[in-house]
Motif scaffolding. Structure first.
Motif, PDB file in Angstrom:
ATOM      1  N   THR A  76       0.961  -1.189   0.115  1.00 57.41           N
ATOM      2  CA  THR A  76      -0.159   0.465  -0.128  1.00 57.41           C
ATOM      3  C   THR A  76       0.907   1.211  -0.067  1.00 57.41           C
ATOM      4  O   THR A  76       2.169   1.372   0.211  1.00 57.41           O
ATOM      5  CB  THR A  76      -0.958   0.072   1.570  1.00 57.41           C
ATOM      6  OG1 THR A  76      -0.278   0.219   2.591  1.00 57.41           O
ATOM      7  CG2 THR A  76      -1.975  -1.541   1.454  1.00 57.41           C
ATOM      8  N   PHE A  77       0.423   2.320  -0.624  1.00 55.74           N
ATOM      9  CA  PHE A  77       0.864   3.624  -0.554  1.00 55.74           C
ATOM     10  C   PHE A  77       0.564   4.510  -0.070  1.00 55.74           C
ATOM     11  O   PHE A  77      -1.441   4.415  -0.741  1.00 55.74           O
ATOM     12  CB  PHE A  77       1.995   3.888  -1.447  1.00 55.74           C
ATOM     13  CG  PHE A  77       1.201   3.215  -2.368  1.00 55.74           C
ATOM     14  CD1 PHE A  77       1.903   2.608  -3.493  1.00 55.74           C
ATOM     15  CD2 PHE A  77       0.882   5.188  -3.705  1.00 55.74           C
ATOM     16  CE1 PHE A  77       1.153   2.569  -4.488  1.00 55.74           C
ATOM     17  CE2 PHE A  77       1.078   4.299  -4.861  1.00 55.74           C
ATOM     18  CZ  PHE A  77       0.257   3.113  -5.821  1.00 55.74           C
ATOM     19  N   GLN A  78       0.161   5.944  -0.642  1.00 61.76           N
ATOM     20  CA  GLN A  78      -0.642   7.164  -0.222  1.00 61.76           C
ATOM     21  C   GLN A  78       0.273   8.387  -0.764  1.00 61.76           C
ATOM     22  O   GLN A  78       1.178   8.300  -0.518  1.00 61.76           O
ATOM     23  CB  GLN A  78      -1.066   7.634   1.486  1.00 61.76           C
ATOM     24  CG  GLN A  78       0.236   7.381   2.244  1.00 61.76           C
ATOM     25  CD  GLN A  78      -0.775   7.169   3.792  1.00 61.76           C
ATOM     26  OE1 GLN A  78      -1.728   9.213   3.947  1.00 61.76           O
ATOM     27  NE2 GLN A  78       0.196   7.156   4.740  1.00 61.76           N
ATOM     28  N   ASP A  79      -0.855   9.190  -0.946  1.00 57.81           N
ATOM     29  CA  ASP A  79      -0.294  10.526  -1.274  1.00 57.81           C
ATOM     30  C   ASP A  79      -1.559  11.540  -0.490  1.00 57.81           C
ATOM     31  O   ASP A  79      -2.126  11.035   0.065  1.00 57.81           O
ATOM     32  CB  ASP A  79      -0.536  10.496  -2.934  1.00 57.81           C
ATOM     33  CG  ASP A  79      -1.583  10.908  -3.475  1.00 57.81           C
ATOM     34  OD1 ASP A  79      -2.855  10.583  -2.855  1.00 57.81           O
ATOM     35  OD2 ASP A  79      -1.601  10.702  -4.468  1.00 57.81           O
ATOM     36  N   SER A  80      -0.694  12.554  -0.476  1.00 57.97           N
ATOM     37  CA  SER A  80      -1.773  14.042  -0.034  1.00 57.97           C
ATOM     38  C   SER A  80      -3.793  13.371   0.009  1.00 57.97           C
ATOM     39  O   SER A  80      -4.283  13.460   0.566  1.00 57.97           O
ATOM     40  CB  SER A  80      -1.656  15.335  -0.474  1.00 57.97           C
ATOM     41  OG  SER A  80      -1.504  15.008  -1.525  1.00 57.97           O
ATOM     42  N   LYS A  81      -4.189  12.856  -0.706  1.00 60.35           N
ATOM     43  CA  LYS A  81      -5.590  12.983  -1.447  1.00 60.35           C
ATOM     44  C   LYS A  81      -6.083  11.148  -1.118  1.00 60.35           C
ATOM     45  O   LYS A  81      -6.755  11.219  -0.954  1.00 60.35           O
ATOM     46  CB  LYS A  81      -5.701  13.349  -3.246  1.00 60.35           C
ATOM     47  CG  LYS A  81      -5.480  14.971  -2.871  1.00 60.35           C
ATOM     48  CD  LYS A  81      -6.716  15.891  -3.153  1.00 60.35           C
ATOM     49  CE  LYS A  81      -7.032  17.045  -2.964  1.00 60.35           C
ATOM     50  NZ  LYS A  81      -6.914  17.975  -2.898  1.00 60.35           N
ATOM     51  N   ASN A  82      -5.049  10.236  -1.446  1.00 56.33           N
ATOM     52  CA  ASN A  82      -5.543   9.055  -2.020  1.00 56.33           C
ATOM     53  C   ASN A  82      -4.440   8.063  -1.554  1.00 56.33           C
ATOM     54  O   ASN A  82      -3.453   8.300  -1.291  1.00 56.33           O
ATOM     55  CB  ASN A  82      -5.416   9.126  -3.194  1.00 56.33           C
ATOM     56  CG  ASN A  82      -6.594   9.640  -4.437  1.00 56.33           C
ATOM     57  OD1 ASN A  82      -7.999  10.032  -4.030  1.00 56.33           O
ATOM     58  ND2 ASN A  82      -5.768  10.660  -5.308  1.00 56.33           N
ATOM     59  N   LEU A  83      -5.450   6.779  -1.033  1.00 54.01           N
ATOM     60  CA  LEU A  83      -5.164   5.672  -0.220  1.00 54.01           C
ATOM     61  C   LEU A  83      -5.393   4.787  -1.430  1.00 54.01           C
ATOM     62  O   LEU A  83      -5.880   4.995  -2.080  1.00 54.01           O
ATOM     63  CB  LEU A  83      -5.860   4.886   0.491  1.00 54.01           C
ATOM     64  CG  LEU A  83      -5.822   6.119   1.551  1.00 54.01           C
ATOM     65  CD1 LEU A  83      -7.006   5.079   2.985  1.00 54.01           C
ATOM     66  CD2 LEU A  83      -4.856   6.138   2.485  1.00 54.01           C
ATOM     67  N   TYR A  84      -3.901   3.876  -1.452  1.00 54.36           N
ATOM     68  CA  TYR A  84      -3.349   2.744  -3.086  1.00 54.36           C
ATOM     69  C   TYR A  84      -3.252   1.813  -2.332  1.00 54.36           C
ATOM     70  O   TYR A  84      -2.492   1.020  -1.405  1.00 54.36           O
ATOM     71  CB  TYR A  84      -2.274   3.158  -3.797  1.00 54.36           C
ATOM     72  CG  TYR A  84      -2.614   4.939  -4.276  1.00 54.36           C
ATOM     73  CD1 TYR A  84      -2.437   4.853  -5.668  1.00 54.36           C
ATOM     74  CD2 TYR A  84      -2.216   5.604  -3.067  1.00 54.36           C
ATOM     75  CE1 TYR A  84      -3.184   6.149  -6.314  1.00 54.36           C
ATOM     76  CE2 TYR A  84      -2.025   7.128  -3.669  1.00 54.36           C
ATOM     77  CZ  TYR A  84      -2.535   7.626  -5.262  1.00 54.36           C
ATOM     78  OH  TYR A  84      -3.192   8.956  -5.730  1.00 54.36           O
ATOM     79  N   MET A  85      -4.180   0.566  -3.084  1.00 53.27           N
ATOM     80  CA  MET A  85      -3.658  -0.669  -2.181  1.00 53.27           C
ATOM     81  C   MET A  85      -3.245  -1.577  -3.714  1.00 53.27           C
ATOM     82  O   MET A  85      -3.965  -1.695  -4.590  1.00 53.27           O
ATOM     83  CB  MET A  85      -4.920  -1.339  -1.637  1.00 53.27           C
ATOM     84  CG  MET A  85      -5.224  -0.971  -0.337  1.00 53.27           C
ATOM     85  SD  MET A  85      -6.829  -0.912   0.421  1.00 53.27           S
ATOM     86  CE  MET A  85      -6.539  -2.524   1.007  1.00 53.27           C
TER      87      MET A  85
END
Ligand SMILES: Nc1ncnc2c1ncn2[C@@H]1O[C@H](COP(=O)(O)OP(=O)(O)OP(=O)(O)O)[C@@H](O)[C@H]1O
Length: 451
Positions: free
Chosen positions: A206-215
């Motif tokens: 998983t990772f993330q940026d300022s707006k979203n989470l990613y799986m």
């Protein structure tokens, strides 16, 4: 009998919020009832539960291994499988999506038998695992949307490192927070990270940026069981049995780890390229050693104890298995009513199920033992646990250990070209307009530290 409108629409989740409530509130007042008693009869005939050898080795998106990029079929059309075709048993010989194993055979057709080498079988390894490294957006080429959900969407992506295809679920943090799903989202990541089973989706990281989470997950190419069911209207007894048996093994595994799944429905069951199931969407999965109170799930599939805001446990998944089997055999859910969740809840609490005459007596017997509001009688919730379900006469011809190894032919092989990012089995959706990967202020950063 529901109108056709029911057949098209996907059902959305219902959730009262992310907390397991101390003082739960019910959407409807409690009542109770018990469905009528069971009948049993002769074992089923014409089962698709026969041998095959198929496996697909997973690969970390960061590994530089090149995929065997040989096209293994040409039929990417969205053929509507007939019931007769569903009972064909194509000899699906697509090799593992793995360079070391090589890629040789052509076969993508759903209903056209082909021949080829037998693969070594995947071994189920029920053990804890940790997701590997951290990824970021630059590791992937983002491609089309495969599906949308309440809080985001799932994209087909290609790893820039090994050129393999994966699915990345993108969740908008603001939406997750607004819908009070922070705890569920963190749980989804935690639960998915801790499971490993042939019929459960693999989470790579998983990772993330300022707006979203990613799986980052494996891309499951064959589309949703929901689409296949709606095209087929209803499944023949042996076909429903095959999918129900794979789900039963997955539930057995999850419950052995004290995880309740809580969102069983055909929309969350994907078909791999060989036609075996993968359960996706762990948005409501939770580790629950004893009882919990959260009102969550999808209305048609909610157990009465959830609707009535009683404390509940793993038994809710066995109820949902009953609803799933009913829907596969009938093409509609037993408590469906005009699309209003409140009316559905009322029906669930009344607990009256009308079994169409074409349901096999063994299937009806199992359904009556699963779709019962009496927790002291619900199969799966008794002393024998999941073994009671597996030992039910409807499942008599299932060889569970071989099924677990995917050593049994699936009744339907999706017409996909394996390993080339063929998303033809998925509906088309309007694409996201907001760019991914934005930097900047992140008011939610502290809520998702594990991502
Ligand atoms: N690993 C995957 N491979 C291929 N398609 C996938 C995968 N995971 C999810 N999808 C597709 O994306 C859809 C939405 O995924 P998912 O259910 O996880 O999202 P969600 O936001 O939790 O949805 P919902 O709110 O409806 O439950 C699925 O129904 C499926 O069509």
């Amino acid at each position: 009998m529901p109108t056709l409108g029911f057949l098209k629409k996907k059902r959305t989740k219902d959730s009262s919020g992310s907390k397991d409530l101390d003082s739960p509130t019910s959407p409807i007042k409690e009542s109770s009832s018990t469905p009528t008693s069971a009948t049993t009869s002769t074992p089923t005939q014409g089962s698709p539960l026969q041998d095959s050898n198929s496996a697909a080795k997973p690969a970390d998106p960061m590994s530089a291994t090149q995929q065997g990029n040989v096209a293994r079929g040409t039929d990417t059309s969205k053929n509507v499988p007939s019931i007769a075709n569903l009972l064909n048993k194509p000899d699906d010989q697509s090799p593992p999506n793995n360079a070391a194993a090589g890629a040789q055979n052509a076969n993508g057709g759903a209903v056209t038998p082909s021949s080829g080498d037998k693969m070594t079988q995947a071994q189920a390894q029920p053990q804890l695992r940790t997701t590997k490294g951290k990824y970021n957006l630059n590791d992937f080429d983002i491609q089309r949307t495969l599906g949308t959900g309440s809080f985001g969407r799932v994209h087909l992506v290609q790893s820039k490192h090994n050129q393999r295809y994966y699915a990345v679920k993108v969740l908008k943090k603001a939406q997750v927070v607004k819908m009070k799903q922070v705890e569920h989202t963190n749980d989804e990541r935690k639960m998915l990270q801790s499971v490993k089973h042939p019929f459960l989706i693999t989470l790579w990281g998983t990772f993330q940026d300022s707006k979203n989470l990613y799986m980052v997950m494996d891309f499951v190419e064959g589309g949703e069981l929901f689409s296949l069911l709606r095209k087929s209207q209803r499944f023949p007894n042996p076909v429903a049995k095959f999918y129900a048996a794979e789900v039963t093994l997955a539930l057995d595994y999850l419950h052995s780890m004290n995880i309740i799944y809580r969102d069983l429905k055909p929309e969350n069951l994907l078909l791999d390229r060989h036609g075996h199931l993968k359960i996706t969407d762990f948005g409501f999965a939770k580790e629950v050693p004893d009882i919990t109170w959260t009102l969550c799930g999808t209305p048609d599939y909610l157990a009465p104890e959830v609707v009535a805001s009683k404390g509940y446990n793993k038994s809710v998944d066995w109820w949902s298995l009953g609803i799933l089997i009913f829907e596969m055999l009938c093409g509609f859910t037993p408590f469906w009513d005009g699309g209003s969740p409140m009316k559905i809840y009322e029906n669930i609490l009344k607990g009256k199920v009308k079994y169409p005459p074409y349901i096999h007596p063994d299937a009806q017997d199992l359904l009556q033992k699963l779709i019962t509001s009496d927790l002291t009688k619900r199969l799966g919730n008794l002393h024998g646990g999941s073994k009671d379900v597996m030992n039910h006469p409807w499942f008599a011809e299932v060889t569970w250990d071989r099924l677990q190894k995917k050593d049994i032919d699936a009744p339907y092989v999706p017409p996909v070209r394996a390993g080339v990012g063929d998303a033809s089995q998925f509906d088309k959706y309007p694409e996201e307009t907001e760019a991914y990967g934005q930097m900047g202020e992140d008011p939610y950063a502290r809520m998702f530290t594990e991502f």
